[in-house]
Design a protein around this motif. Structure first.
Motif, PDB file in Angstrom:
ATOM      1  N   GLU A   1     -35.949  42.646  40.933  1.00 40.79           N
ATOM      2  CA  GLU A   1     -35.308  42.040  39.931  1.00 40.79           C
ATOM      3  C   GLU A   1     -36.328  41.468  38.816  1.00 40.79           C
ATOM      4  N   ASP A   2     -36.827  40.593  39.728  1.00 45.12           N
ATOM      5  CA  ASP A   2     -37.858  39.671  38.951  1.00 45.12           C
ATOM      6  C   ASP A   2     -38.812  40.369  38.143  1.00 45.12           C
TER       7      ASP A   2
ATOM      8  N   SER B   1     -38.444  43.747  37.120  1.00 42.27           N
ATOM      9  CA  SER B   1     -37.818  44.408  36.008  1.00 42.27           C
ATOM     10  C   SER B   1     -37.724  43.446  34.670  1.00 42.27           C
ATOM     11  N   SER B   2     -37.252  42.255  35.015  1.00 44.15           N
ATOM     12  CA  SER B   2     -37.386  41.347  33.858  1.00 44.15           C
ATOM     13  C   SER B   2     -38.458  40.936  33.208  1.00 44.15           C
ATOM     14  N   GLU B   3     -39.666  40.863  34.150  1.00 43.96           N
ATOM     15  CA  GLU B   3     -40.815  40.528  33.441  1.00 43.96           C
ATOM     16  C   GLU B   3     -41.592  41.749  32.739  1.00 43.96           C
TER      17      GLU B   3
ATOM     18  N   ARG C   1     -39.604  43.511  30.679  1.00 44.88           N
ATOM     19  CA  ARG C   1     -38.950  43.634  29.350  1.00 44.88           C
ATOM     20  C   ARG C   1     -39.274  42.449  28.440  1.00 44.88           C
TER      21      ARG C   1
ATOM     22  N   GLY D   1     -35.436  43.391  24.708  1.00 46.49           N
ATOM     23  CA  GLY D   1     -34.745  44.453  25.652  1.00 46.49           C
ATOM     24  C   GLY D   1     -35.803  45.656  25.729  1.00 46.49           C
TER      25      GLY D   1
END
Length: 181
Positions: free
Chosen positions: A133-134, A136-138, A140, A144
């Motif tokens: 999760e970390d 994938s958020s990095e 973007r 978005g």
């Protein structure tokens, strides 16, 4: 306020004579042990406990000191004057997880009372899930889109087109090889 947040320095004035003086106010933070005995919170005890979990890991003394400071700040932010020793151990887990995942697992196995390999496996799976999760958020940006300015859907389409192109090229090479034989 002291650097570590444990004391507040105040200037005061005597109401009778008007002289100014400084007071240092400290808050006491007590840790209640399993035996029920209370003792003052000690960063050095936090550091010593975490040091054991970090043995053989690339964690410096400065990292341990920063972790202990963060733990104390978290405890003081709760506003409680007394805290259970087990709760201190649980509070350590958050900063330790950010510092070193292996040390986190070692420490968590004690404070979360791991009893089997399944406990370790589920903790590892949780770490993997959080890391994914970390990551994938990095990938973007705030708008978005991915790090290359494309949304995940656009990336998937591009990857799919590339894979199809590679497959078509391989098929062309195979048919060319067959026709030359």
């Amino acid at each position: 306020m002291a650097d570590d947040g444990s004391a507040i320095r105040r200037r005061r004035q005597c109401p009778e004579c008007g002289r100014r003086f400084t007071t240092v106010e400290t808050t006491s933070l007590s840790v209640i042990k399993r035996s029920g005995v209370g003792e003052p919170f000690s960063r050095s005890k936090v550091i010593n406990g975490v040091r054991k979990a970090c043995q053989g890991r690339p964690v410096s003394e400065d990292d341990l000191a920063m972790l202990a400071q963060e733990v104390e700040e978290n405890i003081r932010a709760s506003g409680a004057a007394e805290i259970d020793a087990h709760e201190v151990g649980l509070i350590i887990l958050g900063p330790l997880q950010k510092l070193d995942k292996v040390a986190y697992l070692r420490f968590a196995s004690v404070y979360q009372a791991f009893e089997s390999l399944e406990d370790f496996e589920s903790a590892i799976e949780l770490l993997r899930h959080e890391s994914a999760e970390d990551k994938s958020s990095e990938d973007r940006s705030p708008d978005g889109k991915g790090s290359e300015g494309r949304s995940p859907q656009e990336k998937n389409t591009t990857e799919k087109n590339t894979a199809e192109k590679n497959t078509a090229e391989k098929n062309t090479e195979k048919s060319t090889a067959k026709s030359t034989l």
